[in-house]
Scaffold this motif. Structure first.
Motif, PDB file in Angstrom:
ATOM      1  N   MET A   1       1.116  13.013 -22.130  1.00  0.00           N
ATOM      2  CA  MET A   1       1.764  12.445 -23.193  1.00  0.00           C
ATOM      3  C   MET A   1       1.310  10.851 -23.001  1.00  0.00           C
ATOM      4  O   MET A   1       1.097  10.288 -22.076  1.00  0.00           O
ATOM      5  CB  MET A   1       3.307  12.339 -23.189  1.00  0.00           C
ATOM      6  CG  MET A   1       3.806  11.583 -24.367  1.00  0.00           C
ATOM      7  SD  MET A   1       5.568  11.849 -24.292  1.00  0.00           S
ATOM      8  CE  MET A   1       6.111  12.755 -22.833  1.00  0.00           C
ATOM      9  N   GLN A  46       5.257  16.278 -26.653  1.00  0.00           N
ATOM     10  CA  GLN A  46       3.792  15.845 -26.764  1.00  0.00           C
ATOM     11  C   GLN A  46       3.329  15.626 -28.057  1.00  0.00           C
ATOM     12  O   GLN A  46       2.126  14.955 -28.035  1.00  0.00           O
ATOM     13  CB  GLN A  46       2.931  16.905 -25.737  1.00  0.00           C
ATOM     14  CG  GLN A  46       2.859  18.133 -26.535  1.00  0.00           C
ATOM     15  CD  GLN A  46       2.048  19.237 -25.880  1.00  0.00           C
ATOM     16  OE1 GLN A  46       1.239  18.772 -24.848  1.00  0.00           O
ATOM     17  NE2 GLN A  46       2.253  20.491 -25.948  1.00  0.00           N
ATOM     18  N   PRO A 116      -1.606  18.260 -26.821  1.00  0.00           N
ATOM     19  CA  PRO A 116      -0.869  16.924 -27.006  1.00  0.00           C
ATOM     20  C   PRO A 116      -1.528  16.194 -28.378  1.00  0.00           C
ATOM     21  O   PRO A 116      -2.819  16.506 -28.700  1.00  0.00           O
ATOM     22  CB  PRO A 116      -1.126  16.199 -25.865  1.00  0.00           C
ATOM     23  CG  PRO A 116      -2.399  16.638 -25.099  1.00  0.00           C
ATOM     24  CD  PRO A 116      -2.433  18.098 -25.547  1.00  0.00           C
TER      25      PRO A 116
END
Length: 135
Positions: A1, A46, A116
């Protein structure tokens, strides 16, 4: 992230996404619960979260113009939730009594290889994905 995604989640968790609305709104508590439940799911955490009109949206990129390929969740005045999308012209997927059920519906409708979040806007993400296809 990324730090950008983490910061967006932090802001939404801190303000429940609707800092301009009074906490007395019948939509505040269900929306706050929705944000907490969504943030607890690593797959959604994410993605880049954004809010408006008591709706929680998820984007595969971090900058505006965001992606519109993931369903979003809104709150109803009776404390229930609706799942729509991925675009505003898509039909409502369902209504449910629980934030968990709404989140599960979004997860069931995620595009393949979701996350992500890409640092950039939707157009840049499309260009990046096209370039990856030719590798």
């Amino acid at each position: 992230m990324t730090n950008t995604v983490e910061a967006a989640w932090h802001k939404i968790l801190t303000t429940a996404g609707e800092s301009r609305q009074p906490e007395e709104s019948p939509l505040f508590a269900p929306f706050a619960e929705l944000v907490l439940v969504a943030h607890a799911v690593p797959l959604l955490r994410q993605l880049y979260p954004w809010t408006g009109m008591w709706e929680l949206h998820f984007s595969r990129c971090t900058e505006s113009r965001y992606t519109w390929d993931i369903p979003y969740i809104g709150t109803l005045r009776d404390g229930r939730y609706y799942v729509e999308g991925p675009s505003r012209t898509s039909p409502r997927i369902a209504e449910t009594d629980s934030a968990q059920a709404a989140i599960a519906m979004v997860i069931d409708h995620l595009p393949p290889h979701c996350g992500p979040a890409f640092i950039g806007n939707a157009e840049e993400l499309v260009a990046y994905e096209r370039a990856q296809e030719f590798r």
